[in-house]
Motif scaffolding. Sequence first.
Motif, PDB file in Angstrom:
ATOM      1  N   ALA A 195       0.805  -1.164   0.190  1.00  0.00           N
ATOM      2  CA  ALA A 195      -0.005  -0.091   0.075  1.00  0.00           C
ATOM      3  C   ALA A 195       0.950   1.310   0.138  1.00  0.00           C
ATOM      4  CB  ALA A 195      -0.980   0.067   1.203  1.00  0.00           C
ATOM      5  N   GLN A 196       2.321   1.101   0.596  1.00  0.00           N
ATOM      6  CA  GLN A 196       3.097   2.490   0.398  1.00  0.00           C
ATOM      7  C   GLN A 196       3.939   2.333  -0.544  1.00  0.00           C
ATOM      8  OE1 GLN A 196       2.720   0.845   4.067  1.00  0.00           O
ATOM      9  NE2 GLN A 196       0.625   2.098   3.765  1.00  0.00           N
ATOM     10  N   ALA A 197       3.965   1.409  -1.563  1.00  0.00           N
ATOM     11  CA  ALA A 197       5.332   1.352  -2.581  1.00  0.00           C
ATOM     12  C   ALA A 197       4.973   2.164  -3.857  1.00  0.00           C
ATOM     13  CB  ALA A 197       5.273  -0.114  -2.944  1.00  0.00           C
ATOM     14  N   ALA A 198       3.954   2.516  -3.912  1.00  0.00           N
ATOM     15  CA  ALA A 198       3.347   3.167  -5.260  1.00  0.00           C
ATOM     16  C   ALA A 198       4.436   4.525  -5.559  1.00  0.00           C
ATOM     17  CB  ALA A 198       2.162   3.494  -5.496  1.00  0.00           C
ATOM     18  N   PRO A 199       4.246   5.569  -4.430  1.00  0.00           N
ATOM     19  CA  PRO A 199       4.923   6.650  -4.469  1.00  0.00           C
ATOM     20  C   PRO A 199       6.433   6.653  -4.989  1.00  0.00           C
ATOM     21  CG  PRO A 199       3.528   6.969  -2.619  1.00  0.00           C
ATOM     22  CD  PRO A 199       3.614   5.406  -3.149  1.00  0.00           C
ATOM     23  N   LEU A 200       7.304   5.964  -4.220  1.00  0.00           N
ATOM     24  CA  LEU A 200       8.777   5.520  -4.517  1.00  0.00           C
ATOM     25  C   LEU A 200       8.645   5.166  -5.901  1.00  0.00           C
ATOM     26  CD1 LEU A 200      11.700   5.884  -3.755  1.00  0.00           C
ATOM     27  CD2 LEU A 200      11.289   3.951  -2.711  1.00  0.00           C
ATOM     28  N   ALA A 201       7.988   4.021  -6.357  1.00  0.00           N
ATOM     29  CA  ALA A 201       8.007   3.265  -7.569  1.00  0.00           C
ATOM     30  C   ALA A 201       7.823   4.664  -8.821  1.00  0.00           C
ATOM     31  CB  ALA A 201       7.055   2.158  -7.794  1.00  0.00           C
ATOM     32  N   GLU A 202       6.874   5.267  -8.743  1.00  0.00           N
ATOM     33  CA  GLU A 202       6.601   6.100  -9.545  1.00  0.00           C
ATOM     34  C   GLU A 202       7.754   7.391  -9.536  1.00  0.00           C
ATOM     35  OE1 GLU A 202       2.848   7.893  -8.081  1.00  0.00           O
ATOM     36  OE2 GLU A 202       1.731   5.822  -8.838  1.00  0.00           O
ATOM     37  N   ALA A 203       8.152   7.556  -8.508  1.00  0.00           N
ATOM     38  CA  ALA A 203       9.402   8.619  -8.594  1.00  0.00           C
ATOM     39  C   ALA A 203      10.676   8.074  -9.131  1.00  0.00           C
ATOM     40  CB  ALA A 203       9.681   8.997  -7.176  1.00  0.00           C
ATOM     41  N   ILE A 204      10.760   6.978  -9.116  1.00  0.00           N
ATOM     42  CA  ILE A 204      12.072   6.253  -9.755  1.00  0.00           C
ATOM     43  C   ILE A 204      11.600   6.114 -11.193  1.00  0.00           C
ATOM     44  CG2 ILE A 204      13.013   4.028 -10.197  1.00  0.00           C
ATOM     45  CD1 ILE A 204      12.629   3.339  -7.312  1.00  0.00           C
TER      46      ILE A 204
END
Length: 260
Positions: A19-28
């Motif tokens: 549930a918390q993975a998307a923001p960092l994945a999108e930033a990468i």
Amino acid sequence: MSLGGPLAGKTIVVTRPQAQAAPLAEAIAKVGGTALIFPLLEISPAADSAPLVEAAARLEDYALAVFISPNAVEHALPVLLADKAWPASLIPAAVGQGTVKTLAAHGVMDCIAPTERFDSEALLALPELSAERVGGRRIAIFRGDGGRELLAETLRQRGATVDCITAYQRSGPSTGATPLMAAWRAGRLDALAVSSSEGLRYLVDLLDAEGRALLHNTPVFVPHARIAENALALGLSNILLTEAADAGILAGLVAYNWPA
């Protein structure tokens, strides 16, 4: 994936809970990299909901409510605010800015939290948690199962009555390490971003001898000195300490001197 950017051609494993993975994945992805999402912690509701229900019933009795993580907010607030509004006299507190944002998204504002280092020590250093301010008052700490006891113990030493309420439970990944091993063997795993000491232990336990050897040679970016210390204790050596939160991890990834 973008064709250009400082992380072009790099695959970074994002190990935050799903549930918390998307923001960092999108930033990468925005800086050219590819994120391989592989949660090292699975989050589920607390096995026993009674303490949370009891805390909700006496929410007005607390002077301070501390939320250890965004997961604590997401699992506690629906119960705490099921039939009432947040009490005007109850001060919310958080360890990190991600938790502050999650509280705000649920309408709980004016949260006190550290602004530089994000851990229990930094929270305890705030004047609002001094002995003069918390002595004789009742404090609720909403957290996952287990975890450090420093916050609760220190607040009790300062004269507060502290209730620790388990809002959710953590477990290791239910899947094996196959996605990681496949990426490593194909030469498509360049680094891992790990934001939990507990998750890192699960990772080491999950890997066989081949996987641990590959992990040993792979850069592991961590946003807190305690995670770096635990990584070293687990036998890892290629540890890169970044600034806090996703922004700090991303900055560390971008600034890293990647081998040609």
